[in-house]
Design a protein around this motif. Structure first.
Motif, PDB file in Angstrom:
ATOM      1  N   THR A   1       9.387   5.747  -1.963  1.00 45.55           N
ATOM      2  CA  THR A   1       9.434   6.203  -0.584  1.00 45.55           C
ATOM      3  C   THR A   1      10.307   5.270   0.240  1.00 45.55           C
ATOM      4  OG1 THR A   1       8.084   6.895   1.283  1.00 45.55           O
ATOM      5  CG2 THR A   1       7.395   4.900   0.171  1.00 45.55           C
ATOM      6  N   LEU A   2      10.946   5.824   1.238  1.00 42.17           N
ATOM      7  CA  LEU A   2      11.761   5.008   2.137  1.00 42.17           C
ATOM      8  C   LEU A   2      10.843   4.470   3.230  1.00 42.17           C
ATOM      9  CD1 LEU A   2      14.477   3.899   3.032  1.00 42.17           C
ATOM     10  CD2 LEU A   2      14.821   6.008   4.316  1.00 42.17           C
ATOM     11  N   ILE A   3      10.707   3.165   3.258  1.00 41.48           N
ATOM     12  CA  ILE A   3       9.810   2.529   4.224  1.00 41.48           C
ATOM     13  C   ILE A   3      10.647   1.978   5.370  1.00 41.48           C
ATOM     14  CG2 ILE A   3       8.100   0.716   4.574  1.00 41.48           C
ATOM     15  CD1 ILE A   3       7.437   0.942   1.606  1.00 41.48           C
ATOM     16  N   VAL A   4      10.271   2.348   6.557  1.00 42.68           N
ATOM     17  CA  VAL A   4      10.926   1.870   7.778  1.00 42.68           C
ATOM     18  C   VAL A   4       9.850   1.261   8.673  1.00 42.68           C
ATOM     19  CG1 VAL A   4      12.811   3.550   7.656  1.00 42.68           C
ATOM     20  CG2 VAL A   4      10.713   4.148   8.861  1.00 42.68           C
ATOM     21  N   PRO A   5      10.250   0.443   9.657  1.00 41.79           N
ATOM     22  CA  PRO A   5       9.247  -0.184  10.517  1.00 41.79           C
ATOM     23  C   PRO A   5       8.279   0.810  11.168  1.00 41.79           C
ATOM     24  CG  PRO A   5      11.338  -1.261  10.842  1.00 41.79           C
ATOM     25  CD  PRO A   5      11.592  -0.073   9.945  1.00 41.79           C
ATOM     26  N   ALA A   6       8.773   1.961  11.587  1.00 40.38           N
ATOM     27  CA  ALA A   6       7.893   2.949  12.229  1.00 40.38           C
ATOM     28  C   ALA A   6       6.792   3.419  11.276  1.00 40.38           C
ATOM     29  CB  ALA A   6       8.706   4.136  12.722  1.00 40.38           C
ATOM     30  N   LYS A   7       7.123   3.550   9.995  1.00 43.60           N
ATOM     31  CA  LYS A   7       6.131   3.978   9.008  1.00 43.60           C
ATOM     32  C   LYS A   7       5.074   2.891   8.810  1.00 43.60           C
ATOM     33  CE  LYS A   7       6.564   6.752   5.094  1.00 43.60           C
ATOM     34  NZ  LYS A   7       7.323   7.154   3.921  1.00 43.60           N
ATOM     35  N   VAL A   8       5.508   1.647   8.799  1.00 40.88           N
ATOM     36  CA  VAL A   8       4.577   0.524   8.662  1.00 40.88           C
ATOM     37  C   VAL A   8       3.636   0.486   9.867  1.00 40.88           C
ATOM     38  CG1 VAL A   8       4.382  -1.998   8.565  1.00 40.88           C
ATOM     39  CG2 VAL A   8       6.151  -0.836   7.236  1.00 40.88           C
ATOM     40  N   TYR A   9       4.201   0.600  11.060  1.00 42.58           N
ATOM     41  CA  TYR A   9       3.391   0.558  12.269  1.00 42.58           C
ATOM     42  C   TYR A   9       2.443   1.753  12.343  1.00 42.58           C
ATOM     43  CZ  TYR A   9       5.467  -3.515  14.442  1.00 42.58           C
ATOM     44  OH  TYR A   9       5.831  -4.800  14.736  1.00 42.58           O
ATOM     45  N   HIS A  10       2.901   2.919  11.945  1.00 43.88           N
ATOM     46  CA  HIS A  10       2.051   4.105  11.945  1.00 43.88           C
ATOM     47  C   HIS A  10       0.863   3.912  10.996  1.00 43.88           C
ATOM     48  CE1 HIS A  10       0.944   8.292  12.406  1.00 43.88           C
ATOM     49  NE2 HIS A  10       0.869   8.395  11.090  1.00 43.88           N
ATOM     50  N   THR A  11       1.120   3.342   9.830  1.00 47.94           N
ATOM     51  CA  THR A  11       0.051   3.077   8.869  1.00 47.94           C
ATOM     52  C   THR A  11      -0.960   2.083   9.435  1.00 47.94           C
ATOM     53  OG1 THR A  11       1.584   3.510   7.047  1.00 47.94           O
ATOM     54  CG2 THR A  11      -0.439   2.335   6.498  1.00 47.94           C
TER      55      THR A  11
ATOM     56  N   GLU B   1      16.318  -1.560 -13.653  1.00 47.46           N
ATOM     57  CA  GLU B   1      16.893  -2.469 -12.673  1.00 47.46           C
ATOM     58  C   GLU B   1      18.041  -1.818 -11.902  1.00 47.46           C
ATOM     59  OE1 GLU B   1      18.986  -6.806 -12.633  1.00 47.46           O
ATOM     60  OE2 GLU B   1      17.336  -6.485 -14.009  1.00 47.46           O
ATOM     61  N   MET B   2      18.803  -0.956 -12.541  1.00 45.39           N
ATOM     62  CA  MET B   2      19.922  -0.307 -11.870  1.00 45.39           C
ATOM     63  C   MET B   2      19.422   0.598 -10.745  1.00 45.39           C
ATOM     64  SD  MET B   2      22.567  -1.626 -13.043  1.00 45.39           S
ATOM     65  CE  MET B   2      23.752  -0.570 -12.238  1.00 45.39           C
ATOM     66  N   ASP B   3      18.307   1.281 -10.935  1.00 45.46           N
ATOM     67  CA  ASP B   3      17.744   2.135  -9.892  1.00 45.46           C
ATOM     68  C   ASP B   3      17.361   1.308  -8.670  1.00 45.46           C
ATOM     69  OD1 ASP B   3      18.003   4.374 -11.483  1.00 45.46           O
ATOM     70  OD2 ASP B   3      15.947   4.227 -12.251  1.00 45.46           O
ATOM     71  N   VAL B   4      16.732   0.186  -8.903  1.00 45.16           N
ATOM     72  CA  VAL B   4      16.262  -0.666  -7.814  1.00 45.16           C
ATOM     73  C   VAL B   4      17.437  -1.238  -7.044  1.00 45.16           C
ATOM     74  CG1 VAL B   4      14.982  -2.751  -7.226  1.00 45.16           C
ATOM     75  CG2 VAL B   4      14.134  -1.229  -9.002  1.00 45.16           C
ATOM     76  N   VAL B   5      18.402  -1.777  -7.743  1.00 42.13           N
ATOM     77  CA  VAL B   5      19.547  -2.415  -7.108  1.00 42.13           C
ATOM     78  C   VAL B   5      20.329  -1.409  -6.276  1.00 42.13           C
ATOM     79  CG1 VAL B   5      21.741  -3.576  -7.530  1.00 42.13           C
ATOM     80  CG2 VAL B   5      19.712  -4.262  -8.796  1.00 42.13           C
ATOM     81  N   SER B   6      20.592  -0.223  -6.829  1.00 41.49           N
ATOM     82  CA  SER B   6      21.390   0.738  -6.079  1.00 41.49           C
ATOM     83  C   SER B   6      20.652   1.212  -4.830  1.00 41.49           C
ATOM     84  CB  SER B   6      21.778   1.928  -6.960  1.00 41.49           C
ATOM     85  OG  SER B   6      20.641   2.667  -7.327  1.00 41.49           O
ATOM     86  N   HIS B   7      19.348   1.394  -4.921  1.00 48.63           N
ATOM     87  CA  HIS B   7      18.566   1.841  -3.766  1.00 48.63           C
ATOM     88  C   HIS B   7      18.574   0.782  -2.665  1.00 48.63           C
ATOM     89  CE1 HIS B   7      15.404   3.725  -1.449  1.00 48.63           C
ATOM     90  NE2 HIS B   7      14.706   2.603  -1.500  1.00 48.63           N
TER      91      HIS B   7
ATOM     92  N   GLU C   1       0.835  -1.212   0.000  1.00 47.10           N
ATOM     93  CA  GLU C   1       0.000   0.000   0.000  1.00 47.10           C
ATOM     94  C   GLU C   1       0.869   1.260   0.000  1.00 47.10           C
ATOM     95  OE1 GLU C   1      -2.662   2.294   3.329  1.00 47.10           O
ATOM     96  OE2 GLU C   1      -2.871   0.115   3.210  1.00 47.10           O
ATOM     97  N   LEU C   2       1.914   1.271   0.813  1.00 50.00           N
ATOM     98  CA  LEU C   2       2.819   2.426   0.853  1.00 50.00           C
ATOM     99  C   LEU C   2       3.562   2.590  -0.470  1.00 50.00           C
ATOM    100  CD1 LEU C   2       4.235   1.964   4.465  1.00 50.00           C
ATOM    101  CD2 LEU C   2       2.768   3.838   3.670  1.00 50.00           C
ATOM    102  N   LEU C   3       3.965   1.480  -1.070  1.00 50.70           N
ATOM    103  CA  LEU C   3       4.664   1.536  -2.361  1.00 50.70           C
ATOM    104  C   LEU C   3       3.728   1.974  -3.481  1.00 50.70           C
ATOM    105  CD1 LEU C   3       6.892  -1.637  -2.066  1.00 50.70           C
ATOM    106  CD2 LEU C   3       7.686   0.737  -2.120  1.00 50.70           C
ATOM    107  N   ASP C   4       2.454   1.602  -3.396  1.00 49.48           N
ATOM    108  CA  ASP C   4       1.484   2.051  -4.396  1.00 49.48           C
ATOM    109  C   ASP C   4       1.320   3.565  -4.353  1.00 49.48           C
ATOM    110  OD1 ASP C   4       0.997  -0.444  -5.477  1.00 49.48           O
ATOM    111  OD2 ASP C   4      -0.796  -0.820  -4.244  1.00 49.48           O
TER     112      ASP C   4
END
Length: 103
Positions: free
Chosen positions: A28-38, A71-77, A20-23
């Motif tokens: 976006t940078l997803i961290v555990p706190a963001k998941v829990y807040h959602t 693919e290069m964008d994904v891998v580097s991130h 849902e956050l990725l949609d």
């Protein structure tokens, strides 16, 4: 599978929240706190956070593999996220032995 025993959060709920956050914003940078807040929860003992980070990485990789992003964008991130995890690590800060973690 139950990931967070304190809040009774399943792996499926965490995975759905990450998607849902990725949609909303695929980069976006997803961290555990963001998941829990959602999920309208908050970390209590935070012992599940290393498992949540592993789930975030796995779901984000799969999400971007299905997308049309280069693919290069994904891998580097994702490599940068992993480097930060190695640099700041969770093993020393978590205080639990590796055998007590699911990931």
């Amino acid at each position: 599978m139950l990931i967070c025993h304190c809040n009774l959060i399943t792996q499926k709920e965490i995975e759905d929240t990450i998607v849902e956050l990725l949609d909303r914003d695929p980069w976006t940078l997803i961290v555990p706190a963001k998941v829990y807040h959602t999920l309208q929860k908050r970390g209590r003992c935070c012992g599940c956070f290393p498992n949540v980070v592993e789930t975030i990485i796995r779901i984000t990789e799969a999400y971007h593999a299905r997308s049309e992003a280069g693919e290069m964008d994904v891998v580097s991130h994702l490599d940068r996220v992993r480097e930060l995890r190695v640099q700041f690590g969770s093993k020393a800060n978590e205080g639990r032995k590796t055998g007590h973690r699911a990931a």
